[in-house]
Design an enzyme around this catalytic site. Structure first.
Site, mmCIF file in Angstrom:
data_model
loop_
_atom_site.group_PDB
_atom_site.id
_atom_site.type_symbol
_atom_site.label_atom_id
_atom_site.label_comp_id
_atom_site.label_asym_id
_atom_site.label_seq_id
_atom_site.Cartn_x
_atom_site.Cartn_y
_atom_site.Cartn_z
ATOM 1 N N THR A 35 0.873 -1.174 0.000
ATOM 2 C CA THR A 35 0.000 0.000 0.000
ATOM 3 C C THR A 35 0.910 1.224 0.000
ATOM 4 O OG1 THR A 35 -1.668 -1.167 1.279
ATOM 5 C CG2 THR A 35 -1.812 1.233 1.242
ATOM 6 N N LYS A 82 -7.561 1.697 -3.209
ATOM 7 C CA LYS A 82 -7.216 1.292 -1.838
ATOM 8 C C LYS A 82 -7.389 2.463 -0.850
ATOM 9 C CE LYS A 82 -5.110 -0.986 1.532
ATOM 10 N NZ LYS A 82 -5.611 -2.175 2.187
ATOM 11 N N LYS A 105 -1.776 5.037 8.600
ATOM 12 C CA LYS A 105 -0.974 5.122 7.366
ATOM 13 C C LYS A 105 -1.891 5.352 6.157
ATOM 14 C CE LYS A 105 1.560 2.275 4.102
ATOM 15 N NZ LYS A 105 2.061 0.979 3.700
HETATM 16 P P1 NAD Z 1 5.636 -6.039 7.349
HETATM 17 O O1 NAD Z 1 6.405 -4.926 7.970
HETATM 18 O O2 NAD Z 1 5.251 -7.216 8.172
HETATM 19 O O3 NAD Z 1 6.449 -6.595 6.070
HETATM 20 C C1 NAD Z 1 7.204 -5.810 5.193
HETATM 21 C C2 NAD Z 1 8.495 -6.585 4.951
HETATM 22 O O4 NAD Z 1 9.267 -5.931 3.936
HETATM 23 C C3 NAD Z 1 9.397 -6.657 6.182
HETATM 24 O O5 NAD Z 1 9.618 -8.025 6.512
HETATM 25 C C4 NAD Z 1 10.678 -5.952 5.753
HETATM 26 O O6 NAD Z 1 11.839 -6.516 6.324
HETATM 27 C C5 NAD Z 1 10.630 -6.168 4.256
HETATM 28 N N1 NAD Z 1 11.473 -5.282 3.449
HETATM 29 C C6 NAD Z 1 11.782 -3.975 3.641
HETATM 30 N N2 NAD Z 1 12.576 -3.545 2.642
HETATM 31 C C7 NAD Z 1 12.779 -4.601 1.804
HETATM 32 C C8 NAD Z 1 13.493 -4.791 0.580
HETATM 33 N N3 NAD Z 1 14.174 -3.807 0.005
HETATM 34 N N4 NAD Z 1 13.443 -6.002 -0.012
HETATM 35 C C9 NAD Z 1 12.764 -7.010 0.538
HETATM 36 N N5 NAD Z 1 12.069 -6.894 1.688
HETATM 37 C C10 NAD Z 1 12.083 -5.708 2.314
HETATM 38 O O7 NAD Z 1 4.361 -5.360 6.689
HETATM 39 P P2 NAD Z 1 3.035 -6.105 6.181
HETATM 40 O O8 NAD Z 1 1.998 -6.090 7.247
HETATM 41 O O9 NAD Z 1 3.424 -7.389 5.528
HETATM 42 O O10 NAD Z 1 2.552 -5.065 5.073
HETATM 43 C C11 NAD Z 1 3.151 -4.991 3.791
HETATM 44 C C12 NAD Z 1 2.361 -4.007 2.963
HETATM 45 O O11 NAD Z 1 1.009 -4.444 2.860
HETATM 46 C C13 NAD Z 1 2.313 -2.590 3.552
HETATM 47 O O12 NAD Z 1 2.400 -1.662 2.500
HETATM 48 C C14 NAD Z 1 0.963 -2.544 4.233
HETATM 49 O O13 NAD Z 1 0.442 -1.235 4.327
HETATM 50 C C15 NAD Z 1 0.134 -3.417 3.315
HETATM 51 N N6 NAD Z 1 -1.055 -4.047 3.930
HETATM 52 C C16 NAD Z 1 -0.941 -4.643 5.161
HETATM 53 C C17 NAD Z 1 -2.075 -5.237 5.731
HETATM 54 C C18 NAD Z 1 -1.999 -5.904 7.078
HETATM 55 O O14 NAD Z 1 -3.064 -6.212 7.650
HETATM 56 N N7 NAD Z 1 -0.807 -6.198 7.617
HETATM 57 C C19 NAD Z 1 -3.292 -5.238 5.024
HETATM 58 C C20 NAD Z 1 -3.347 -4.672 3.767
HETATM 59 C C21 NAD Z 1 -2.209 -4.079 3.231
#
Ligand code: NAD
Length: 295
Positions: free
Chosen positions: A96, A171, A246
């Site tokens: 997102t 979104k 966010k």
């Molecule tokens: P998270 O922090 O658990 O996972 C993100 C991952 O990306 C981390 O493990 C981090 O180490 C990794 N990362 C950072 N830089 C990187 C790189 N250069 N290469 C590879 N990996 C890298 O976050 P999440 O909850 O998995 O969310 C991910 C996305 O999905 C966000 O944008 C969030 O807004 C969106 N989202 C989350 C939810 C939810 O309920 N968690 C729901 C819908 C959307």
């Protein structure tokens, strides 16, 4: 079966990558956090030591990263994913992020001869684990058509929202509705209590009346009214308040850029900001009910 590179194996990306592997795809993943990489490995994902190594030889590269700056850093520049891949590679970003960054990556992808789809999701960690996510996609018909069969292994509803950035636009608009709705429900149930009305009665009436909405039916913030609600689990997320904040900030940013007036969206962002500043960021977004009730 496709050869897929997957960057970002966190709460969402981890289970999504595992579902692709479970469906028989050859998935190579990268995450700077060792524990995330190990968990994905246990689910059939081949670990890589750099983003470039994960993307090497892949027909499709999927990213699931925290925010716009991570996505731009991963895709753009001489060392970025777009420059490193053979022309015609399909890239799907499910993070997102802000609409402007998504459009920037679309433009860079087109200039590099790559296909790109912005495909943020709704459905949270449970949706990622159960492969029931909703994907909102922006990009060309051709790129969307290519991405669709893979997205179907991770989600239930795969919707082409329009051209570049349309997925991110959908979104932020959707989650702005959710944030405003949750505050409206919180105010109504807090008022009902002050008026001596049983919350269960209000739920019974409103859920069948014009005040009904998805958040009330699925995430009612009053404990004991809806079985699926985080309110029944001490507001353990679910969808964390930090993530709601966010998304509301992204809505405000998008509205500012587009010259749109969103007074309620802006107010919702301020209220969630206050709630998170008070140390509640790790709670479910529905816990804002407690702040509304106490205010
Ligand atoms: P998270 O922090 O658990 O996972 C993100 C991952 O990306 C981390 O493990 C981090 O180490 C990794 N990362 C950072 N830089 C990187 C790189 N250069 N290469 C590879 N990996 C890298 O976050 P999440 O909850 O998995 O969310 C991910 C996305 O999905 C966000 O944008 C969030 O807004 C969106 N989202 C989350 C939810 C939810 O309920 N968690 C729901 C819908 C959307």
């Amino acid at each position: 079966m496709a050869k897929i590179g997957f960057l970002g194996l966190g709460n969402m990306g981890g289970p999504m990558a595992k579902n692709l592997a479970k469906a028989g795809h050859q998935v190579t993943g990268f995450d700077p956090v060792a524990a995330a990489l190990d968990a994905a490995k246990a689910g059939g994902v081949t670990p890589a030591v750099t983003p470039a190594a994960a993307a090497k030889g892949a027909e499709v590269v999927i990213t699931m990263l925290p925010a716009g700056q991570h996505v731009k850093a991963a895709y753009l520049g001489a060392e970025g994913l777009l420059a490193g891949a053979p022309k015609g590679t399909l890239f799907v970003d499910s993070s997102t992020i802000d609409v402007a960054s998504a459009k920037t990556v679309h433009e860079a992808a087109a200039a590099a001869g790559q296909h790109f789809v912005d495909a943020p999701v709704s459905g949270g960690v449970a949706g990622a684990e159960g492969a029931t996510l909703t994907f909102m996609c922006g990009g060309s018909e051709a790129a969307f058509g290519q991405a669709r069969p893979l997205l179907e292994k991770m989600g239930k509803n795969i919707i082409h929202a329009g051209g570049a950035g349309a997925g991110q636009a959908a979104k932020v608009c959707n989650n702005m509705i959710l944030g405003i709705s949750m505050i409206a429900i919180s105010e109504a149930f807090a008022l009902a209590e002050k008026l001596g009305l049983d919350p269960a009665k209000l739920h019974d009436i409103s859920s069948k009346s014009s005040g009904s909405c998805w958040a009330m039916l699925n995430h009612n913030p009053v404990p004991g009214l809806v079985p699926t609600a985080a309110a029944n689990r001490d507001y353990k997320p679910g969808f964390g308040a930090t993530l709601m904040l966010k998304d509301l900030k992204l809505a405000v940013e998008a509205a500012t850029g587009a010259g749109a007036s969103i007074p309620l969206g802006a107010e919702a962002a301020q209220l969630y900001n206050m709630f998170v500043q008070q140390g509640n960021g790790a709670l479910d977004y529905s816990a804002i009910y407690k702040m509304v009730k106490g205010a």
